[in-house]
Design an enzyme around this catalytic site. Sequence first.
Site, PDB file in Angstrom:
ATOM      1  CE  LYS A 105      -2.410  -0.876   3.797  1.00 37.65           C
ATOM      2  NZ  LYS A 105      -1.869  -2.143   4.259  1.00 37.65           N
ATOM      3  NE  ARG A 137      -4.447  -1.978   9.647  1.00 41.85           N
ATOM      4  CZ  ARG A 137      -3.343  -1.258   9.410  1.00 41.85           C
ATOM      5  NH1 ARG A 137      -3.311   0.022   9.638  1.00 41.85           N
ATOM      6  NH2 ARG A 137      -2.263  -1.857   8.958  1.00 41.85           N
ATOM      7  NE  ARG A 167       1.764  -4.974  11.214  1.00 46.58           N
ATOM      8  CZ  ARG A 167       2.884  -4.715  10.509  1.00 46.58           C
ATOM      9  NH1 ARG A 167       3.974  -5.423  10.709  1.00 46.58           N
ATOM     10  NH2 ARG A 167       2.884  -3.765   9.627  1.00 46.58           N
TER      11      ARG A 167
HETATM   12  P1  AMP Z   1       0.676   0.269   9.324  1.00 43.96           P
HETATM   13  O1  AMP Z   1       1.796   1.256   9.241  1.00 43.96           O
HETATM   14  O2  AMP Z   1      -0.512   0.646   8.471  1.00 43.96           O
HETATM   15  O3  AMP Z   1       1.133  -1.161   9.099  1.00 43.96           O
HETATM   16  O4  AMP Z   1       0.138   0.342  10.821  1.00 43.96           O
HETATM   17  C1  AMP Z   1       0.980   0.061  11.912  1.00 43.96           C
HETATM   18  C2  AMP Z   1       0.177  -0.187  13.158  1.00 43.96           C
HETATM   19  O5  AMP Z   1      -0.588   0.995  13.505  1.00 43.96           O
HETATM   20  C3  AMP Z   1      -0.871  -1.284  13.057  1.00 43.96           C
HETATM   21  O6  AMP Z   1      -0.312  -2.580  13.233  1.00 43.96           O
HETATM   22  C4  AMP Z   1      -1.795  -0.882  14.209  1.00 43.96           C
HETATM   23  O7  AMP Z   1      -1.188  -1.142  15.466  1.00 43.96           O
HETATM   24  C5  AMP Z   1      -1.859   0.623  14.049  1.00 43.96           C
HETATM   25  N1  AMP Z   1      -2.907   1.052  13.101  1.00 43.96           N
HETATM   26  C6  AMP Z   1      -2.704   1.709  11.919  1.00 43.96           C
HETATM   27  N2  AMP Z   1      -3.884   2.003  11.321  1.00 43.96           N
HETATM   28  C7  AMP Z   1      -4.848   1.494  12.134  1.00 43.96           C
HETATM   29  C8  AMP Z   1      -6.274   1.447  12.058  1.00 43.96           C
HETATM   30  N3  AMP Z   1      -6.931   1.969  11.014  1.00 43.96           N
HETATM   31  N4  AMP Z   1      -6.947   0.867  13.083  1.00 43.96           N
HETATM   32  C9  AMP Z   1      -6.292   0.355  14.139  1.00 43.96           C
HETATM   33  N5  AMP Z   1      -4.952   0.344  14.270  1.00 43.96           N
HETATM   34  C10 AMP Z   1      -4.224   0.906  13.275  1.00 43.96           C
END
Ligand code: AMP
Length: 210
Positions: A13, A88, A164
């Site tokens: 992404k 999410r 995740r």
């Molecule tokens: P990412 O950088 O998108 O992989 O997000 C890293 C971490 O941030 C995730 O594993 C969650 O702990 C948190 N996170 C990011 N976006 C969300 C979301 N929309 N809802 C809940 N947790 C989130």
Amino acid sequence: MNIILNGASGCGKGSMAGFLVKDFGLVPISTGDLFREQIAKQTPLGKKLESYVSTGKWVPDEVTIEILMDRIKQPDCAKGVILDGFPRTLNQAIALDKTLNIDLVIAIEVTDDIVHARLGGRYMCRNCGTIHSTRWDKIDKCKKCGGTDLYQRDDDKAEFIQKRLENFKLNNGEILDFYRSQNKLFIVKDKLENTPADTYALVKDTVAKL
Ligand code: AMP
């Protein structure tokens, strides 16, 4: 135009957002990045977020929705946004629906093996956030800014990658159904051998027609 990038962590992404920013001038918004900024600054919110983000647990909807809504109200977002990592959960999708018109949801489908392979080899530049992969890039210095501090995120370690993925699978079906019912869903099936540019080539025309 406003676009959502949907897919498991590691599906590409972030790289896709980079291409869309360059070609269409949209503003990239990643809730993960917004959280990591708070954590890096060690704000009171950042301290609360740390235990979730560093271990791959999802941040509660209330906090996530508030931080995202604050960001999309900023004037720069008027030219259109790319949301990476939000929504999410179905609750997040419903909250977003009340605030912002979404034109397209690009869902990147990948196998678990691809997620493990990509996240395990992902390195971030501490200076500018550029994503590097041991599969395509050298990781002695940043390909964008030349910074030499490239690091692996805590939550890109194997045990947290699995967590995740499980969270993603638990929630994503109903999110896709929500956007499918609005005729906004565009699914891209990715392959391990695809470069980020290959995957982007599968969506560029669709976005250009919006
Ligand atoms: P990412 O950088 O998108 O992989 O997000 C890293 C971490 O941030 C995730 O594993 C969650 O702990 C948190 N996170 C990011 N976006 C969300 C979301 N929309 N809802 C809940 N947790 C989130």
